[in-house]
Design a protein around this motif. Structure first.
Motif, PDB file in Angstrom:
ATOM      1  N   ALA A   5       0.853  -1.195   0.000  1.00 17.56           N
ATOM      2  CA  ALA A   5       0.000   0.000   0.000  1.00 17.56           C
ATOM      3  C   ALA A   5       0.885   1.239   0.000  1.00 17.56           C
ATOM      4  CB  ALA A   5      -0.896   0.004   1.238  1.00 17.56           C
ATOM      5  N   HIS A   6       0.543   2.172  -0.879  1.00 14.65           N
ATOM      6  CA  HIS A   6       1.200   3.483  -0.907  1.00 14.65           C
ATOM      7  C   HIS A   6       0.177   4.501  -0.426  1.00 14.65           C
ATOM      8  CE1 HIS A   6       4.760   2.280  -3.325  1.00 14.65           C
ATOM      9  NE2 HIS A   6       3.945   1.326  -3.695  1.00 14.65           N
ATOM     10  N   ILE A   7       0.474   5.163   0.664  1.00 15.59           N
ATOM     11  CA  ILE A   7      -0.475   6.102   1.264  1.00 15.59           C
ATOM     12  C   ILE A   7       0.129   7.503   1.222  1.00 15.59           C
ATOM     13  CG2 ILE A   7      -1.702   6.708   3.385  1.00 15.59           C
ATOM     14  CD1 ILE A   7      -1.463   3.715   4.176  1.00 15.59           C
ATOM     15  N   ASN A   8      -0.617   8.453   0.683  1.00 12.30           N
ATOM     16  CA  ASN A   8      -0.195   9.855   0.743  1.00 12.30           C
ATOM     17  C   ASN A   8      -1.078  10.589   1.730  1.00 12.30           C
ATOM     18  OD1 ASN A   8       1.810   9.679  -1.217  1.00 12.30           O
ATOM     19  ND2 ASN A   8       0.339   9.973  -2.878  1.00 12.30           N
ATOM     20  N   ILE A   9      -0.457  11.310   2.639  1.00 12.45           N
ATOM     21  CA  ILE A   9      -1.210  12.102   3.613  1.00 12.45           C
ATOM     22  C   ILE A   9      -0.800  13.553   3.432  1.00 12.45           C
ATOM     23  CG2 ILE A   9      -1.607  12.508   6.070  1.00 12.45           C
ATOM     24  CD1 ILE A   9      -1.112   9.519   6.491  1.00 12.45           C
ATOM     25  N   MET A  10      -1.750  14.382   3.033  1.00 15.22           N
ATOM     26  CA  MET A  10      -1.426  15.778   2.688  1.00 15.22           C
ATOM     27  C   MET A  10      -2.251  16.743   3.538  1.00 15.22           C
ATOM     28  SD  MET A  10       0.858  15.538   0.340  1.00 15.22           S
ATOM     29  CE  MET A  10       0.978  17.225  -0.233  1.00 15.22           C
ATOM     30  N   PRO A  11      -1.699  17.928   3.802  1.00 17.55           N
ATOM     31  CA  PRO A  11      -2.502  18.949   4.484  1.00 17.55           C
ATOM     32  C   PRO A  11      -3.708  19.324   3.614  1.00 17.55           C
ATOM     33  CG  PRO A  11      -0.421  19.875   3.685  1.00 17.55           C
ATOM     34  CD  PRO A  11      -0.354  18.396   3.472  1.00 17.55           C
ATOM     35  N   LEU A  12      -4.848  19.564   4.232  1.00 13.74           N
ATOM     36  CA  LEU A  12      -6.049  19.955   3.481  1.00 13.74           C
ATOM     37  C   LEU A  12      -5.785  21.209   2.657  1.00 13.74           C
ATOM     38  CD1 LEU A  12      -8.793  19.381   6.211  1.00 13.74           C
ATOM     39  CD2 LEU A  12      -8.506  18.103   4.080  1.00 13.74           C
ATOM     40  N   THR A  13      -6.375  21.247   1.465  1.00 13.97           N
ATOM     41  CA  THR A  13      -6.130  22.357   0.528  1.00 13.97           C
ATOM     42  C   THR A  13      -6.475  23.712   1.134  1.00 13.97           C
ATOM     43  OG1 THR A  13      -6.957  20.762  -1.074  1.00 13.97           O
ATOM     44  CG2 THR A  13      -6.456  22.945  -1.900  1.00 13.97           C
ATOM     45  N   GLU A  14      -7.501  23.734   1.983  1.00 14.22           N
ATOM     46  CA  GLU A  14      -7.957  25.014   2.534  1.00 14.22           C
ATOM     47  C   GLU A  14      -6.996  25.552   3.594  1.00 14.22           C
ATOM     48  OE1 GLU A  14     -10.314  22.108   3.546  1.00 14.22           O
ATOM     49  OE2 GLU A  14     -10.069  21.981   1.378  1.00 14.22           O
ATOM     50  N   LEU A  15      -6.117  24.690   4.100  1.00 11.29           N
ATOM     51  CA  LEU A  15      -5.260  25.112   5.205  1.00 11.29           C
ATOM     52  C   LEU A  15      -3.902  25.596   4.706  1.00 11.29           C
ATOM     53  CD1 LEU A  15      -5.860  22.291   7.829  1.00 11.29           C
ATOM     54  CD2 LEU A  15      -6.973  24.506   7.645  1.00 11.29           C
ATOM     55  N   LEU A  16      -3.338  26.549   5.422  1.00 11.21           N
ATOM     56  CA  LEU A  16      -1.961  26.958   5.175  1.00 11.21           C
ATOM     57  C   LEU A  16      -1.014  25.790   5.436  1.00 11.21           C
ATOM     58  CD1 LEU A  16      -1.335  30.466   6.748  1.00 11.21           C
ATOM     59  CD2 LEU A  16      -1.000  29.759   4.378  1.00 11.21           C
ATOM     60  N   ASP A  17       0.066  25.731   4.678  1.00 15.45           N
ATOM     61  CA  ASP A  17       1.095  24.717   4.906  1.00 15.45           C
ATOM     62  C   ASP A  17       2.420  25.462   5.102  1.00 15.45           C
ATOM     63  OD1 ASP A  17       2.938  22.715   4.865  1.00 15.45           O
ATOM     64  OD2 ASP A  17       2.583  22.135   2.792  1.00 15.45           O
ATOM     65  N   PRO A  18       2.733  25.831   6.347  1.00 15.46           N
ATOM     66  CA  PRO A  18       3.910  26.681   6.592  1.00 15.46           C
ATOM     67  C   PRO A  18       5.211  26.042   6.119  1.00 15.46           C
ATOM     68  CG  PRO A  18       2.644  26.296   8.627  1.00 15.46           C
ATOM     69  CD  PRO A  18       2.022  25.444   7.570  1.00 15.46           C
ATOM     70  N   GLN A  19       5.312  24.715   6.271  1.00 23.42           N
ATOM     71  CA  GLN A  19       6.535  24.027   5.832  1.00 23.42           C
ATOM     72  C   GLN A  19       6.681  24.144   4.302  1.00 23.42           C
ATOM     73  OE1 GLN A  19       6.463  19.792   6.587  1.00 23.42           O
ATOM     74  NE2 GLN A  19       8.676  19.563   6.296  1.00 23.42           N
ATOM     75  N   GLY A  20       5.566  23.935   3.593  1.00 20.70           N
ATOM     76  CA  GLY A  20       5.590  24.068   2.136  1.00 20.70           C
ATOM     77  C   GLY A  20       5.938  25.483   1.710  1.00 20.70           C
ATOM     78  N   LYS A  21       5.389  26.454   2.436  1.00 18.31           N
ATOM     79  CA  LYS A  21       5.654  27.851   2.093  1.00 18.31           C
ATOM     80  C   LYS A  21       7.143  28.200   2.281  1.00 18.31           C
ATOM     81  CE  LYS A  21       3.505  32.310   2.502  1.00 18.31           C
ATOM     82  NZ  LYS A  21       3.010  33.328   3.430  1.00 18.31           N
ATOM     83  N   ALA A  22       7.709  27.698   3.359  1.00 18.09           N
ATOM     84  CA  ALA A  22       9.135  27.952   3.618  1.00 18.09           C
ATOM     85  C   ALA A  22       9.998  27.334   2.514  1.00 18.09           C
ATOM     86  CB  ALA A  22       9.526  27.387   4.983  1.00 18.09           C
ATOM     87  N   VAL A  23       9.660  26.105   2.120  1.00 17.65           N
ATOM     88  CA  VAL A  23      10.429  25.439   1.058  1.00 17.65           C
ATOM     89  C   VAL A  23      10.263  26.190  -0.259  1.00 17.65           C
ATOM     90  CG1 VAL A  23      10.535  23.338  -0.338  1.00 17.65           C
ATOM     91  CG2 VAL A  23      10.477  23.174   2.143  1.00 17.65           C
ATOM     92  N   ASN A  24       9.046  26.637  -0.544  1.00 14.90           N
ATOM     93  CA  ASN A  24       8.780  27.427  -1.757  1.00 14.90           C
ATOM     94  C   ASN A  24       9.717  28.635  -1.830  1.00 14.90           C
ATOM     95  OD1 ASN A  24       7.508  28.402  -4.029  1.00 14.90           O
ATOM     96  ND2 ASN A  24       5.465  28.358  -3.160  1.00 14.90           N
ATOM     97  N   GLU A  25       9.811  29.362  -0.723  1.00 16.79           N
ATOM     98  CA  GLU A  25      10.664  30.553  -0.721  1.00 16.79           C
ATOM     99  C   GLU A  25      12.140  30.196  -0.862  1.00 16.79           C
ATOM    100  OE1 GLU A  25       9.365  33.011   2.588  1.00 16.79           O
ATOM    101  OE2 GLU A  25       7.323  33.014   1.771  1.00 16.79           O
ATOM    102  N   SER A  26      12.548  29.109  -0.228  1.00 16.00           N
ATOM    103  CA  SER A  26      13.952  28.698  -0.341  1.00 16.00           C
ATOM    104  C   SER A  26      14.281  28.282  -1.770  1.00 16.00           C
ATOM    105  CB  SER A  26      14.236  27.530   0.596  1.00 16.00           C
ATOM    106  OG  SER A  26      13.964  27.902   1.917  1.00 16.00           O
ATOM    107  N   LEU A  27      13.328  27.621  -2.448  1.00 14.74           N
ATOM    108  CA  LEU A  27      13.577  27.232  -3.846  1.00 14.74           C
ATOM    109  C   LEU A  27      13.715  28.482  -4.721  1.00 14.74           C
ATOM    110  CD1 LEU A  27      11.156  24.180  -4.101  1.00 14.74           C
ATOM    111  CD2 LEU A  27      13.647  24.101  -4.224  1.00 14.74           C
ATOM    112  N   HIS A  28      12.923  29.515  -4.426  1.00 11.61           N
ATOM    113  CA  HIS A  28      13.071  30.764  -5.191  1.00 11.61           C
ATOM    114  C   HIS A  28      14.441  31.381  -4.965  1.00 11.61           C
ATOM    115  CE1 HIS A  28       8.476  31.475  -5.809  1.00 11.61           C
ATOM    116  NE2 HIS A  28       8.882  30.319  -6.243  1.00 11.61           N
ATOM    117  N   SER A  29      14.953  31.285  -3.746  1.00  5.86           N
ATOM    118  CA  SER A  29      16.275  31.861  -3.487  1.00  5.86           C
ATOM    119  C   SER A  29      17.367  31.043  -4.173  1.00  5.86           C
ATOM    120  CB  SER A  29      16.529  31.993  -1.993  1.00  5.86           C
ATOM    121  OG  SER A  29      16.729  30.729  -1.433  1.00  5.86           O
ATOM    122  N   LEU A  30      17.043  29.812  -4.590  1.00  4.14           N
ATOM    123  CA  LEU A  30      17.972  29.029  -5.434  1.00  4.14           C
ATOM    124  C   LEU A  30      17.702  29.253  -6.921  1.00  4.14           C
ATOM    125  CD1 LEU A  30      17.905  25.603  -3.529  1.00  4.14           C
ATOM    126  CD2 LEU A  30      19.765  27.255  -3.579  1.00  4.14           C
TER     127      LEU A  30
END
Lengths: 82, 82
Positions: A5-30
């Motif tokens: 079984a492959h299970i993906n558990i993701m934050p709900l779309t309506e909710l902020l994802d602070p970890q994702g946001k931080a990674v997004n900004e770091s990727l832009h700085s790269l």
């Protein structure tokens, strides 16, 4: 028979994802400006001994609902491989 | 065009996964004895603006190699959806 079984558990779309946001900004700085909307969740792989695929799915679902995911903040999806 | 990349980052097969082992034991204490070999990694979803799918794949790969995965302990896989 053993199913995987492959299970993906993701934050709900309506909710902020602070970890994702931080990674997004770091990727832009790269200089990876083409990337947006990063969301980070869990990927869980497990083996299930079961007679058939439907039963294996139900066991994986029970594991998600009893333990692996938090219904308030997350959603899950399951795929079963033979 | 906007592509969606799904990235799985998992601990290398040869390495112990203490988090997965703990979850495995907890699932057994919930009577889910059919489950074995739990391994836990990350599932990352991101949008990529790109002219074509191959270029989108290369951007996702660059993000993995520059930042998202740790080559010493993890492996990654990428799938791109249009």
């Amino acid at each position: 028979m053993i199913y995987t079984a492959h299970i993906n558990i993701m934050p709900l779309t309506e909710l902020l994802d602070p970890q994702g946001k931080a990674v997004n900004e770091s990727l832009h700085s790269l200089q990876l400006h083409a990337i947006q909307n990063v969301r980070i969740g869990k990927h869980i792989v497990l083996s299930i001994e079961s007679d058939n695929e439907e039963n294996a799915y139900n066991i994986a679902k029970e594991a998600c609902e009893k333990m692996l995911y938090n219904a308030v903040m997350e959603k899950y999806s399951i795929t079963i491989d033979a």
